[in-house]
Enzyme design. Structure first.
Site, mmCIF file in Angstrom:
data_model
loop_
_atom_site.group_PDB
_atom_site.id
_atom_site.type_symbol
_atom_site.label_atom_id
_atom_site.label_comp_id
_atom_site.label_asym_id
_atom_site.label_seq_id
_atom_site.Cartn_x
_atom_site.Cartn_y
_atom_site.Cartn_z
ATOM 1 N N SER A 184 1.116 -1.548 0.054
ATOM 2 C CA SER A 184 0.388 0.447 0.050
ATOM 3 C C SER A 184 0.823 1.116 0.006
ATOM 4 C CB SER A 184 -1.014 -0.159 1.110
ATOM 5 O OG SER A 184 -0.064 -0.427 2.540
ATOM 6 N N HIS B 235 -2.720 -8.458 1.401
ATOM 7 C CA HIS B 235 -1.847 -7.401 2.586
ATOM 8 C C HIS B 235 -2.775 -6.866 3.274
ATOM 9 C CE1 HIS B 235 -0.306 -3.691 3.535
ATOM 10 N NE2 HIS B 235 -0.336 -3.346 1.820
ATOM 11 N N HIS C 31 6.391 -13.382 8.768
ATOM 12 C CA HIS C 31 6.979 -12.211 8.219
ATOM 13 C C HIS C 31 7.419 -11.675 7.144
ATOM 14 C CE1 HIS C 31 7.371 -7.723 7.595
ATOM 15 N NE2 HIS C 31 5.650 -7.319 8.226
ATOM 16 N N ARG D 97 4.033 -4.527 17.328
ATOM 17 C CA ARG D 97 2.635 -4.754 17.523
ATOM 18 C C ARG D 97 1.984 -5.669 17.490
ATOM 19 N NH1 ARG D 97 2.450 -3.557 10.541
ATOM 20 N NH2 ARG D 97 3.563 -5.131 11.286
#
Length: 444
Positions: free
Chosen positions: A248, A278, A327, A336
């Protein structure tokens, strides 16, 4: 606001000449240096790990996780103003993060409040946008509605007008900053209207005076819970940016490099966010956890380490992935994820789904390590966020990516601002064909 506290516009106007000089020096000093070699695997594998994007606002380290302007998430929790002012009194305010992303400086409480009011003053939608959203067919995906609505707001683009009026290139940053703040301000208005029309009665709540960006968004969505306000603040901050290579942010940067205005640029980026690889991951995680629970209930099994281990191996042996783990860059637990876990321990320690997530966290790294197909066996941000939203009754998981989009606009558009301030060029990497690759190595 005190005269001693410079405004956002003043801070940026003072910073830009020095940043331009820094970039010029960087090119002169290091322009002919080699950052790394590209393999054929990287060429045909999506450019993974190829260092070829210049990005100001954040950097993702494989061991440390994301850093916003050099600050880790725990550091931001200690430094950025909260709704009560004191950083340690609550989650960081997204508007404080916006200031940091744009200026690389930690804002004061007064500067944060000034930006909150400025965003509030810019939030009104063009007259044609609300009727359009209300006329969307039932069942249109919320992300489709979001990108269409942002494009429709482009009629108010100040950069588009300035460019066509002949504004000099050195001043592009001024209308781009205006558009950036306008888009960020309008995103909650658009998102809340989509939510209320798609899932509720179509009536959008009216935020009262004195509320910050996140709490105002919650009131428009129909939520009036201080704990949920805190969750929204945390959610918007940690999802805002993830360096320039994610789909993005990269798409926003790419489209912006054509001198498309911020409305068109972020809309393109959000279309990338809507892809299953995503922004849809958090709802896939939630679905997997709910399937796990339903499966155990049907078979009369207790949710514990042993049964989750069995279910995980069944998933892996069926050639499926464990959503929320692994990841592309990180090689440790996503920070996070950890800050969301700390939120859950404080606000919802007895939530059944949170207990499942915690148990999964206890066993999954070892399972994935034994399986051997995952480079990073640790949880990422998506492993937790859906469960937190579900706890507060926010169960329309088809909408979760819209929340992600409201957040991602902050980081991606902050970078578009700096792209124009620094005069960054049109992005145009070189592509090669299969024949070129074969010939290159045959001749070599």
């Amino acid at each position: 606001m005190s005269n001693a506290e410079p405004s956002l516009h003043e801070v940026l106007a003072n910073q830009i000449p020095a940043k331009q000089a820094e970039l010029k020096e960087l090119k002169e000093k290091y322009g002919d240096k080699v950052l790394g070699n590209v393999t054929v695997d990287q060429c045909i594998g999506g450019g993974r790990d190829v260092k070829s994007l210049y990005y100001e606002t954040s950097l993702l380290d494989s061991e440390e996780g994301i850093r916003f302007r050099g600050y880790s998430i725990p550091e931001l929790e200690d430094l950025l103003p909260s709704f009560k002012g004191d950083p340690k009194a609550g989650a960081p305010l997204p508007e404080a993060l916006i200031w940091l992303l744009l200026t690389s400086e930690i804002p004061s409480v007064a500067q944060t409040a000034q930006l909150t009011e400025e965003l509030r003053s810019r939030s009104k939608l063009p007259a044609h946008v609300e009727p359009m959203i209300r006329a969307f067919p039932k069942g249109m995906h919320p992300m489709t509605q979001l990108t269409i609505a942002i494009n429709a707001c482009q009629t108010e683009s100040k950069f588009y007008k300035a460019y066509h009026d002949g504004t000099p290139k050195t001043d592009y940053w001024k209308p781009v900053l205006e558009d950036t703040l306008d888009v960020i301000a309008k995103m909650p208005e658009i998102a809340a209207l989509i939510y209320r029309c798609s899932f509720k009665d179509g009536i959008v709540g009216k935020p009262g005076p004195g509320l910050d960006y996140s709490a105002s968004f919650c009131r428009m969505l129909g939520y009036d819970n201080p704990d949920f306000d805190e969750l929204m603040r945390l959610y918007l901050v940690i999802h805002s940016d993830h360096e320039g290579g994610n789909a993005s942010a990269h798409t926003t940067h790419l489209v912006g490099s054509t001198l498309a205005d911020p409305y068109l640029s972020i809309s393109a980026g959000l279309n990338a966010l809507a892809g299953p690889l995503h922004g849809l991951a958090n709802q896939e995680v939630l679905g997997w956890i709910q399937d796990l629970e339903a499966n155990f209930k049907k078979e009369g099994k207790e949710v514990n380490r042993d049964t989750i281990t069995e279910f995980a191996w069944d998933t892996l042996n069926a050639k499926k992935v464990i959503p929320g783990y692994g990841h592309a860059v990180l090689r440790k637990t996503d920070p996070r994820y950890e800050c969301q876990r700390q939120f859950a321990l404080k606000y919802m320690p007895d939530d059944p789904l949170f207990k499942v997530v915690s148990t999964i966290y206890e066993v999954m790294p070892d399972i994935l390590t034994q399986h051997g197909k995952t480079k990073n066996p640790y949880p990422n941000v998506d492993s937790h966020s859906g469960v937190l939203l579900w706890h507060y009754g926010f169960t329309e998981y088809n909408y979760y990516t819209v929340l992600f989009g409201v957040s991602r606009a902050m980081g991606a558009l902050s970078q578009v601002f700096w792209d124009r301030a620094l005069g960054m060029p049109l992005e145009r990497p070189k592509s090669v064909t299969a024949e070129y690759i074969k010939k290159y190595f045959d001749e070599k």
